[in-house]
Scaffold this motif. Sequence first.
Motif, short mmCIF file in Angstrom:
data_model
loop_
_atom_site.label_atom_id
_atom_site.label_comp_id
_atom_site.label_asym_id
_atom_site.label_seq_id
_atom_site.Cartn_x
_atom_site.Cartn_y
_atom_site.Cartn_z
N LEU A 176 31.19 34.30 47.01
CA LEU A 176 32.01 34.33 45.81
C LEU A 176 32.92 33.11 45.70
N LEU A 177 33.48 32.70 46.80
CA LEU A 177 34.40 31.56 46.80
C LEU A 177 33.71 30.26 46.41
N ARG A 178 32.40 30.21 46.48
CA ARG A 178 31.64 29.01 46.11
C ARG A 178 31.28 28.95 44.63
N PHE A 179 31.52 30.03 43.90
CA PHE A 179 31.10 30.11 42.50
C PHE A 179 32.25 29.70 41.58
N ASP A 180 32.22 28.48 41.09
CA ASP A 180 33.26 28.01 40.17
C ASP A 180 33.26 28.77 38.85
N GLU A 181 32.14 29.36 38.48
CA GLU A 181 32.03 30.10 37.23
C GLU A 181 32.88 31.37 37.24
N VAL A 182 33.20 31.87 38.43
CA VAL A 182 33.97 33.11 38.53
C VAL A 182 35.46 32.77 38.41
N ALA A 183 36.04 33.20 37.29
CA ALA A 183 37.46 32.92 37.03
C ALA A 183 38.35 33.92 37.76
N ALA A 184 37.88 35.15 37.90
CA ALA A 184 38.64 36.20 38.58
C ALA A 184 37.66 37.19 39.17
N ALA A 185 38.05 37.80 40.28
CA ALA A 185 37.19 38.79 40.93
C ALA A 185 38.07 39.92 41.45
N TYR A 186 37.58 41.13 41.29
CA TYR A 186 38.34 42.31 41.65
C TYR A 186 37.47 43.28 42.44
N VAL A 187 38.05 43.94 43.42
CA VAL A 187 37.43 45.09 44.07
C VAL A 187 37.83 46.27 43.19
N VAL A 188 36.84 47.09 42.79
CA VAL A 188 37.11 48.17 41.84
C VAL A 188 36.61 49.51 42.35
N THR A 189 37.11 50.55 41.74
CA THR A 189 36.60 51.89 42.00
C THR A 189 35.48 52.17 41.02
N GLY A 190 34.73 53.22 41.27
CA GLY A 190 33.65 53.59 40.37
C GLY A 190 32.29 53.29 40.97
N GLN A 191 31.31 53.11 40.11
CA GLN A 191 29.94 52.95 40.57
C GLN A 191 29.68 51.58 41.19
N SER A 192 30.42 50.57 40.79
CA SER A 192 30.20 49.24 41.35
C SER A 192 31.29 48.90 42.36
N ASN A 193 31.05 47.85 43.13
CA ASN A 193 32.01 47.42 44.14
C ASN A 193 33.00 46.38 43.62
N TYR A 194 32.52 45.53 42.70
CA TYR A 194 33.31 44.39 42.24
C TYR A 194 33.18 44.22 40.73
N MET A 195 34.20 43.64 40.13
CA MET A 195 34.17 43.22 38.73
C MET A 195 34.55 41.75 38.72
N LEU A 196 33.68 40.94 38.11
CA LEU A 196 33.91 39.50 38.03
C LEU A 196 34.15 39.11 36.57
N GLN A 197 35.10 38.21 36.38
CA GLN A 197 35.26 37.57 35.07
C GLN A 197 34.61 36.20 35.22
N VAL A 198 33.63 35.93 34.39
CA VAL A 198 32.83 34.71 34.51
C VAL A 198 32.97 33.89 33.23
N ARG A 199 33.14 32.58 33.40
CA ARG A 199 33.20 31.66 32.26
C ARG A 199 32.13 30.60 32.42
#
Length: 156
Positions: free
Chosen positions: A88-111
């Motif tokens: 994840l740290l190598r992906f410049d496209e990812v503006a923000a990343a969150y560990v989340v609850t629910g069905q998925s593990n992560y939520m990414l904001q991508v630009r």
Amino acid sequence: MQLDAIDHRILSALQANGRLSNQDLADKVALSPSACLRRVRALEDNGLIHGYHAELDTAQLGFELEAFVQITLDRTRADWHDEFLQQLLRFDEVAAAYVVTGQSNYMLQVRCRNLREFSDFVVERLNKVPGMRDICSQIVMKTLKDTRHKLPLNPP
């Protein structure tokens, strides 16, 4: 650090305009410039102010696509979280990343600049992260409200 009403006014003013001179800030919060500067430095030293930045216009700079991407990983793999974090740290496209609850593990904001660039990112890079199980993307069609960088500060 215990915050008082003046600290809240300082934080609100800086949140609205981080380029205020110390004199202008002092005038806004009804302090002397030296007292104001001491308080701002205390807020910085105590970690309440992390920094100052310019808010850039993403569209004018050519980043026309924003998306939220839900990621689900195979959690049976050893070190699945640390391995994903390294990628994840190598992906410049990812503006923000969150560990989340629910069905998925992560939520990414991508630009990205456009749909082709986003598609290449998801298919050629994100999808190839070890342990990737599921990717679900939602492309932002229009932003109605964005106050992520502004807290609703109410003095005590």
